[in-house]
Design an enzyme around this catalytic site. Structure first.
Site, PDB file in Angstrom:
ATOM      1  CB  SER A   9      39.638  44.398  37.716  1.00  9.51           C
ATOM      2  OG  SER A   9      39.436  43.003  37.709  1.00  9.51           O
ATOM      3  CB  SER A  10      39.034  41.606  42.439  1.00 11.49           C
ATOM      4  OG  SER A  10      38.461  42.654  43.162  1.00 11.49           O
ATOM      5  CG  ASN A  13      30.797  43.083  37.239  1.00  9.33           C
ATOM      6  OD1 ASN A  13      31.505  42.439  38.006  1.00  9.33           O
ATOM      7  ND2 ASN A  13      30.055  44.094  37.649  1.00  9.33           N
ATOM      8  N   GLY A  59      35.040  35.300  40.671  1.00 10.30           N
ATOM      9  CA  GLY A  59      34.528  35.393  42.045  1.00 10.30           C
ATOM     10  C   GLY A  59      34.507  36.789  42.630  1.00 10.30           C
ATOM     11  N   GLY A  60      34.546  37.830  41.775  1.00  8.73           N
ATOM     12  CA  GLY A  60      34.461  39.199  42.294  1.00  8.73           C
ATOM     13  C   GLY A  60      35.541  39.442  43.329  1.00  8.73           C
ATOM     14  CB  THR A  84      34.743  36.676  36.402  1.00  7.61           C
ATOM     15  OG1 THR A  84      34.249  37.978  36.628  1.00  7.61           O
ATOM     16  CG2 THR A  84      36.229  36.692  36.219  1.00  7.61           C
ATOM     17  CB  THR A  90      34.598  39.298  33.904  1.00  6.42           C
ATOM     18  OG1 THR A  90      33.378  39.203  34.627  1.00  6.42           O
ATOM     19  CG2 THR A  90      35.081  40.723  33.936  1.00  6.42           C
ATOM     20  CG  ASP A 148      33.964  45.699  38.859  1.00  2.00           C
ATOM     21  OD1 ASP A 148      33.242  45.305  39.795  1.00  2.00           O
ATOM     22  OD2 ASP A 148      34.540  44.919  38.086  1.00  2.00           O
TER      23      ASP A 148
HETATM   24  O1  DON Z   1      36.754  42.795  37.687  1.00  2.00           O
HETATM   25  C1  DON Z   1      36.264  42.336  38.702  1.00  2.00           C
HETATM   26  O2  DON Z   1      36.878  42.253  39.749  1.00  2.00           O
HETATM   27  C2  DON Z   1      34.859  41.802  38.659  1.00  2.00           C
HETATM   28  N1  DON Z   1      34.132  42.434  37.589  1.00  2.00           N
HETATM   29  C3  DON Z   1      34.883  40.326  38.526  1.00  2.00           C
HETATM   30  C4  DON Z   1      33.513  39.697  38.464  1.00  2.00           C
HETATM   31  C5  DON Z   1      33.477  38.253  38.745  1.00  2.00           C
HETATM   32  O3  DON Z   1      34.452  37.649  39.110  1.00  2.00           O
HETATM   33  C6  DON Z   1      32.147  37.582  38.616  1.00  2.00           C
HETATM   34  N2  DON Z   1      32.263  36.156  38.721  1.00  2.00           N
HETATM   35  N3  DON Z   1      31.814  35.324  39.267  1.00  2.00           N
END
Ligand code: DON
Length: 573
Positions: free
Chosen positions: A455-456, A404, A476-477, A384, A402, A426
Site C-alpha cells: 500500500s501507499s 482501493n 490518493g493512491g 481511500t 480504502t 495493488d
Molecule cells: O493502498 C493503496 O495504496 C491504495 N489502494 C490506495 C487507494 C486510494 O488512495 C484511492 N483513493 N483515492
C-alpha cells in the site's frame, strides 16, 4: 546488484494512468468542503463526510476516547461514504496515546489462499487489466472489521455496542446524500447494475439520485447489527461470511470461509524518523507509505527549502529528484514483510538517503531510466479515505482506509449490503507492469496466497518536543505519500497554518512514468518554465490528495485542516 524493475513502454503506463485518474479523481473531486481553522480545547474529528465527523465528535462528547471515535467513524463512513468508507476493505491505523505510547495496526486485505502469482495474466503472459480492477476476482479478504475489533479491544473505553450504533442508525434511517454523491452514483448506475444483477441499495431503480435524496441501506444495517452483536464473528463467520462466499461463487471469485475465518489484523511497530527537530510516527509495511515518507524527509532535510520558498523551482526540483529515487526503491524493495525481507533499516538510514541524492544534477533533470533502486547490502534480520482524531486527553488516531478504487470492485455482497474492495490491483501482477496508479513492482510485491498487497497509505502523527503536534493522512493512491510529505513540510518549512497546508496546491512524481504531475496553479509560470528548460516534464492534472489533518497549537488547542477538494469537515469542541 538488486533485482531492478525495468521501465515499461511509456504508452502503456500513460494509458493506465489516464484510466486511473478518471477513477481517482472521482474520489478526490467535489464541492468545496467547509473549512475550520478555529481553536478547540477538548477534541477534534476531521473526516471526508460531515455525517461521519458528527458521529466521531458525539462519541468524544459522550466520554469516548479517540479510538472509540475512530471505530465509530470507520463504520459511519462505510454507510455515508461508500466510495471508500468500508467494511469490505482494509486500512491502517497509527496511534499515539496522550502519554506518548505509539502503536500501528495493519488491517490491510490479504490475497485468498487460492490466489496465485499469474492469476491476472492472459495466455501470452500479459496483464488483463480489468480482472484485477473489477468484479469478484479483484477482491482481497477484507480487514476493516477485524481491525476495528482489535483497536477497540486494546484501547476502547465505551462499549462496542455504543460505537457501532451510530452507523446502524445512519444505514437504517438513511441519510441525505451530497450533490457529488448523487452524480457519482448516477454515473455508476449501469456498471453497478451489470455487476450486481440483483440490484444494490446504491442503485436507484425508480429515478435518478438527487442532492439530498435519502439513501437507506437496510441490508447493510442488518450486517452492522450482526457485527455489533457478535464482533468479528458477525462478519467473518455466520450469515455474512456465507453471503460473501455465495457472492464469490456467483462471480467466480476466490474467497472461501477459511480465508475469512483466518483473517487477522496485526499490530506492528510504527516507523519513526526525525525531521528538523520533529519526530514523525508513521505506518510500517505492509504500507510503503511510512518508509517512503521518512526517506523523502531525510532526502530533502539538507536543503534550505524555507529560504527557497514554497514550490519555487529549486524546491520543486529537489523534491522531484528525491521522489524519483524513493519511488524507485519502493518498486523494488517493498512488499508484505511477512513474505519478503524488506530492508527497512537500510532504507531508513540517513546516510543512505543522502547518498541517493548525491548524483542529481542542478542543471538537468535526472532521467528516470538512469535511476535504479538503491543497492542494499546483505539481508536484514528480521477510493481511500483518511480521518484524524484527537480526544480530550490528547490521545490521537490517524486512520487511512480504502476499497482501493472508488466504490472498490463494484461488487455489492448480495443480502449483506456492502461493497467489496478491488485491492488485488495493488499487487504487482507482473514485474514492471503498472497498476491503476501507474506504480510498478516486482518480486517483493508479487501475488502469493495469504499475502498482503503493498500500500501507499501513510497515516501519520508528528511530535514536537515529545508532545503531540500533528495528525495527518490522505487518500490518493500513489500520490498519498507525496501529499502527506508536502503537508508536513508546508507546516514545518513554510510555516503554514494547517488549513492552508492542507489546501495548498500539490505536485507529484513517482519515478515511473517520468512525469511531474501538477495541480493547476501549484507552480508559478516562471518556475514552471525553468523546470521545463531543465527537462522536467510537467503534466497538469486534477486534484492531488484530500488531506484531513489536525494540529496542536503552542497554546494547547486543536485546529483542523479539512481538504477543500472534497466534502470534508473538521469539527472540534
Ligand atoms: O493502498 C493503496 O495504496 C491504495 N489502494 C490506495 C487507494 C486510494 O488512495 C484511492 N483513493 N483515492
Amino acid at each position: 546488484m538488486q533485482k531492478i524493475i525495468k521501465p515499461l513502454i511509456k504508452f502503456k503506463i500513460t494509458s493506465i494512468l489516464v484510466f486511473s485518474f478518471v477513477v481517482f479523481t472521482s474520489c478526490v473531486t467535489g464541492q468545496l468542503g467547509k473549512r475550520n481553522n478555529e481553536d478547540f480545547k477538548n477534541g477534534m474529528v476531521v473526516s471526508a463526510h460531515p455525517e461521519a465527523s458528527k458521529v466521531g465528535i458525539e462519541i468524544l462528547k459522550k466520554g469516548g476516547n479517540a479510538v472509540d471515535a475512530a471505530v465509530a467513524v470507520q463504520f459511519a463512513l462505510a454507510v455515508v461514504y461508500p466510495n471508500a468508507g468500508n467494511i469490505g476493505g482494509g486500512g491502517f491505523m497509527v496511534y499515539r496515546s496522550a502519554k506518548g505510547e505509539v502503536n500501528a495496526l495493519d488491517f490491510r486485505e490479504k490475497a485468498s489462499a487460492a490466489a496465485s502469482r499469474d492469476m491476472y495474466l492472459d495466455a501470452a503472459g500479459n496483464p488483463i487489466v480489468e480482472k484485477s480492477l473489477y468484479g469478484h476476482l479483484a477482491a482481497g479478504v477484507p480487514g476493516s472489521v477485524a481491525g476495528m475489533v482489535e483497536a477497540h479491544k486494546k484501547y476502547g473505553k465505551l462499549s462496542w455496542k455504543e460505537v457501532v450504533q451510530p452507523a446502524i442508525d445512519l444505514a437504517e434511517k438513511g441519510f441525505e446524500i451530497t450533490k457529488r454523491q448523487a452524480s457519482e452514483l448516477n454515473g455508476l448506475h449501469r456498471k453497478l447494475m451489470d455487476i450486481n444483477v440483483n440490484g444494490t441499495a446504491l442503485v436507484n431503480l425508480e429515478s435518478t439520485w438527487q442532492e439530498r435524496s435519502l439513501l437507506i441501506q437496510t441490508e447493510l444495517a442488518n450486517t452492522l447489527k450482526l457485527i455489533q452483536q457478535k464482533g468479528r464473528a458477525g462478519f467473518y463467520e455466520g450469515a455474512v461470511a456465507d453471503a460473501i462466499v455465495a457472492e464469490m461463487q456467483r462471480g467466480k471469485g476466490l474467497m472461501t470461509k477459511e480465508d475469512l475465518k483466518n483473517y487477522r489484523a496485526v499490530w506492528r511497530k510504527p516507523i519513526t524518523g526525525n525531521y528538523r527537530g520533529y519526530k514523525v510516527i508513521t505506518m510500517p509495511p505492509t504500507s510503503s507509505g511510512g518508509i517512503a515518507l521518512i526517506q523523502l524527509l531525510q532526502s530533502v532535510e539538507p536543503y534550505p527549502l524555507n529560504r527557497w520558498g514554497h514550490n519555487s523551482d529549486s524546491t520543486v526540483q529537489v523534491i522531484v529528484e528525491a521522489e524519483r529515487r524513493v519511488y524507485a526503491d519502493r518498486a523494488t524493495h517493498l512488499g508484505d514483510p511477512d513474505f519478503y525481507n524488506v530492508p527497512q533499516k537500510q532504507l531508513l538510514n540517513l546516510d543512505y538517503n543522502k547518498k541517493r541524492m548525491a548524483d542529481f544534477n542542478w542543471s538537468a533533470a535526472t532521467p528516470s531510466d538512469k535511476v535504479l533502486a538503491g543497492v542494499i547490502k546483505g539481508k536484514e534480520s528480521e477510493e481511500t479515505t483518511h480521518f484524524s482524531i484527537v480526544d480530550h486527553d490528547g490521545n490521537a488516531v490517524s486512520i487511512t482506509t480504502t476499497l482501493n478504487g472508488s466504490y472498490g470492485s463494484l461488487v455489492a455482497v448480495k443480502g449483506a449490503g456492502f461493497l467489496l474492495n478491488n485491492e488485488m490491483d495493488d499487487f504487482s501482477v507482473k514485474p514492471g507492469a503498472p497498476n491503476m496508479y501507474g506504480l510498478v513492482g516486482g518480486e517483493a510485491n508479487a501475488i502469493a496466497p495469504n499475502k498482503r498487497m503493498l500500500s501507499s497509505m501513510t497515516p501519520s502523527i508528528v511530535e514536537k518536543d515529545g508532545q503531540l503536534f500533528m495528525v495527518v493522512g490522505t487518500p490518493g493512491g500513489s500520490t498519498i505519500i507525496t501529499s502527506v510529505f508536502q503537508t508536513i513540510i508546508n507546516v514545518i518549512d513554510f510555516n503554514m497554518d494547517i488549513q492552508s497546508a492542507v489546501a495548498a496546491k500539490k505536485f507529484h512524481h513517482q519515478w515511473l512514468p517520468d512525469e511531474v504531475y501538477v495541480e493547476k496553479d501549484a507552480i508559478d509560470s516562471l518556475a514552471a518554465e525553468k523546470l521545463k528548460a531543465k527537462g522536467y516534464n510537467l503534466l497538469y492534472r486534477g486534484p492531488i490528495g484530500r488531506v484531513d489533518a489536525i494540529i496542536k497549537t503552542k497554546w494547547g488547542s486543536y485546529q483542523g485542516g479539512a481538504d477543500p477538494r472534497g466534502d470534508d469537515l473538521a469539527i472540534g469542541y
